[in-house]
Scaffold this motif. Structure first.
Motif, PDB file in Angstrom:
ATOM      1  N   SER A 110     -39.520  40.346   3.901  1.00 21.01           N
ATOM      2  CA  SER A 110     -38.078  40.482   3.658  1.00 21.01           C
ATOM      3  C   SER A 110     -37.248  39.312   4.193  1.00 21.01           C
ATOM      4  O   SER A 110     -36.198  39.005   3.638  1.00 21.01           O
ATOM      5  N   ASP A 111     -37.692  38.658   5.255  1.00 24.92           N
ATOM      6  CA  ASP A 111     -36.938  37.525   5.795  1.00 24.92           C
ATOM      7  C   ASP A 111     -37.324  36.204   5.153  1.00 24.92           C
ATOM      8  O   ASP A 111     -36.700  35.173   5.422  1.00 24.92           O
ATOM      9  N   GLY A 112     -38.360  36.195   4.314  1.00 28.48           N
ATOM     10  CA  GLY A 112     -38.721  35.032   3.514  1.00 28.48           C
ATOM     11  C   GLY A 112     -39.071  33.779   4.286  1.00 28.48           C
ATOM     12  O   GLY A 112     -39.699  33.822   5.339  1.00 28.48           O
ATOM     13  N   LEU A 113     -38.625  32.648   3.762  1.00 30.50           N
ATOM     14  CA  LEU A 113     -38.944  31.320   4.276  1.00 30.50           C
ATOM     15  C   LEU A 113     -37.658  30.524   4.456  1.00 30.50           C
ATOM     16  O   LEU A 113     -36.824  30.473   3.553  1.00 30.50           O
ATOM     17  N   ILE A 114     -37.506  29.921   5.606  1.00 30.12           N
ATOM     18  CA  ILE A 114     -36.438  28.960   5.866  1.00 30.12           C
ATOM     19  C   ILE A 114     -37.144  27.723   6.399  1.00 30.12           C
ATOM     20  O   ILE A 114     -37.775  27.771   7.450  1.00 30.12           O
ATOM     21  N   CYS A 115     -37.067  26.626   5.686  1.00 34.79           N
ATOM     22  CA  CYS A 115     -37.881  25.451   6.010  1.00 34.79           C
ATOM     23  C   CYS A 115     -37.039  24.186   5.943  1.00 34.79           C
ATOM     24  O   CYS A 115     -36.308  23.969   4.982  1.00 34.79           O
ATOM     25  N   ASN A 116     -37.153  23.355   6.966  1.00 35.59           N
ATOM     26  CA  ASN A 116     -36.479  22.061   7.022  1.00 35.59           C
ATOM     27  C   ASN A 116     -37.521  20.955   6.914  1.00 35.59           C
ATOM     28  O   ASN A 116     -38.618  21.082   7.450  1.00 35.59           O
ATOM     29  N   VAL A 117     -37.149  19.870   6.257  1.00 36.19           N
ATOM     30  CA  VAL A 117     -38.072  18.748   6.060  1.00 36.19           C
ATOM     31  C   VAL A 117     -37.351  17.449   6.395  1.00 36.19           C
ATOM     32  O   VAL A 117     -36.228  17.220   5.935  1.00 36.19           O
ATOM     33  N   VAL A 131     -35.543  24.011   2.238  1.00 40.39           N
ATOM     34  CA  VAL A 131     -36.020  24.821   1.122  1.00 40.39           C
ATOM     35  C   VAL A 131     -36.179  26.269   1.578  1.00 40.39           C
ATOM     36  O   VAL A 131     -36.353  26.543   2.768  1.00 40.39           O
ATOM     37  N   THR A 132     -36.123  27.188   0.629  1.00 42.35           N
ATOM     38  CA  THR A 132     -36.303  28.601   0.907  1.00 42.35           C
ATOM     39  C   THR A 132     -37.352  29.221  -0.005  1.00 42.35           C
ATOM     40  O   THR A 132     -37.452  30.443  -0.087  1.00 42.35           O
ATOM     41  N   ALA A 133     -38.137  28.386  -0.693  1.00 36.02           N
ATOM     42  CA  ALA A 133     -39.173  28.880  -1.596  1.00 36.02           C
ATOM     43  C   ALA A 133     -40.422  28.014  -1.478  1.00 36.02           C
ATOM     44  O   ALA A 133     -40.344  26.818  -1.187  1.00 36.02           O
ATOM     45  N   VAL A 138     -39.385  18.535  -0.821  1.00 34.48           N
ATOM     46  CA  VAL A 138     -38.366  17.555  -0.484  1.00 34.48           C
ATOM     47  C   VAL A 138     -39.047  16.221  -0.733  1.00 34.48           C
ATOM     48  O   VAL A 138     -40.134  15.953  -0.197  1.00 34.48           O
ATOM     49  N   LEU A 139     -38.441  15.395  -1.583  1.00 31.54           N
ATOM     50  CA  LEU A 139     -39.108  14.194  -2.070  1.00 31.54           C
ATOM     51  C   LEU A 139     -38.381  12.936  -1.640  1.00 31.54           C
ATOM     52  O   LEU A 139     -37.224  12.715  -2.011  1.00 31.54           O
ATOM     53  N   GLY A 140     -39.064  12.124  -0.830  1.00 33.42           N
ATOM     54  CA  GLY A 140     -38.532  10.827  -0.446  1.00 33.42           C
ATOM     55  C   GLY A 140     -38.544   9.880  -1.630  1.00 33.42           C
ATOM     56  O   GLY A 140     -39.341  10.026  -2.555  1.00 33.42           O
ATOM     57  N   THR A 141     -37.656   8.880  -1.624  1.00 29.43           N
ATOM     58  CA  THR A 141     -37.552   7.952  -2.750  1.00 29.43           C
ATOM     59  C   THR A 141     -37.855   6.505  -2.367  1.00 29.43           C
ATOM     60  O   THR A 141     -37.655   5.611  -3.167  1.00 29.43           O
TER      61      THR A 141
END
Length: 192
Positions: A110-117, A131-133, A138-141
């Protein structure tokens, strides 16, 4: 002089890690709790979570599709919440090729995913994203080519099924490799 190590310092040691000085055994109990015991029988909790992981060989990708970063997966238990962190250094085949990072894992609760990159393109230019899924990169350029640059993925995850929380990587440019370096690591703490 005895040196006491924190769980994070133990996580960053080469596997297999040994008990801290003065402690005689490492034991796992209650699923994901890791204890040490000193010569007098006194126990100390070292970690609450899956065993830390550390790359002993590089992991590369030259595809634009996400793939598992072999060696950077953490076994998680059903119904648990974890704070997690994967971090390390990478190099790229070209300055115009960025690194992409994501996570995948078992069914979310129920609390899912909380992710920092965070991905450093150069010493002065970091790429930050959230991202939350699963499988959302997250893509560097850009990158510093052969210069090792830091990356980090951290957050909170709640899983309803047991499985592996897996770091995933991709290249920004097809046929141009990005490589996670030896020593990159991951760990998680059970928080609920």
């Amino acid at each position: 002089m005895s040196r006491h190590l924190t769980a994070l310092q133990l996580a960053q040691q080469s596997s297999p890690s040994a008990p801290p000085s003065g402690y005689t055994a490492l034991t796992a109990r209650s699923g994901d709790l890791l204890y040490t015991e000193d010569s007098g029988g006194v126990e100390r909790l070292l970690a609450a979570g899956p065993a830390p992981v550390r790359l002993t060989s590089t992991v590369a990708s030259n595809a634009t599709a996400l793939s598992d970063a072999t060696g950077l997966g953490l076994a998680v238990q059903a119904g648990r919440k974890y704070l997690f962190r994967f971090a390390g250094q990478y190099v790229s085949a070209a300055s115009t090729t960025g690194l992409g990072l994501a996570v995948n894992g078992p069914t979310l609760g129920s609390d899912g995913l909380i992710c920092n990159v965070m991905i450093a393109h150069t010493n002065a230019i970091p790429m930050l994203g959230a991202v939350t899924a699963y499988n959302t990169a997250v893509l560097g350029t850009a990158s510093s080519t052969a210069t090792r640059m830091p990356w980090e993925v951290w957050g909170l995850i709640h899983v309803s099924a047991a499985g592996t929380l897996q770091l995933r990587i991709r290249s920004e440019v097809a046929s141009s490799a990005v490589t996670l370096q030896i020593g990159s690591y991951g760990y998680a703490w059970a928080v609920g």
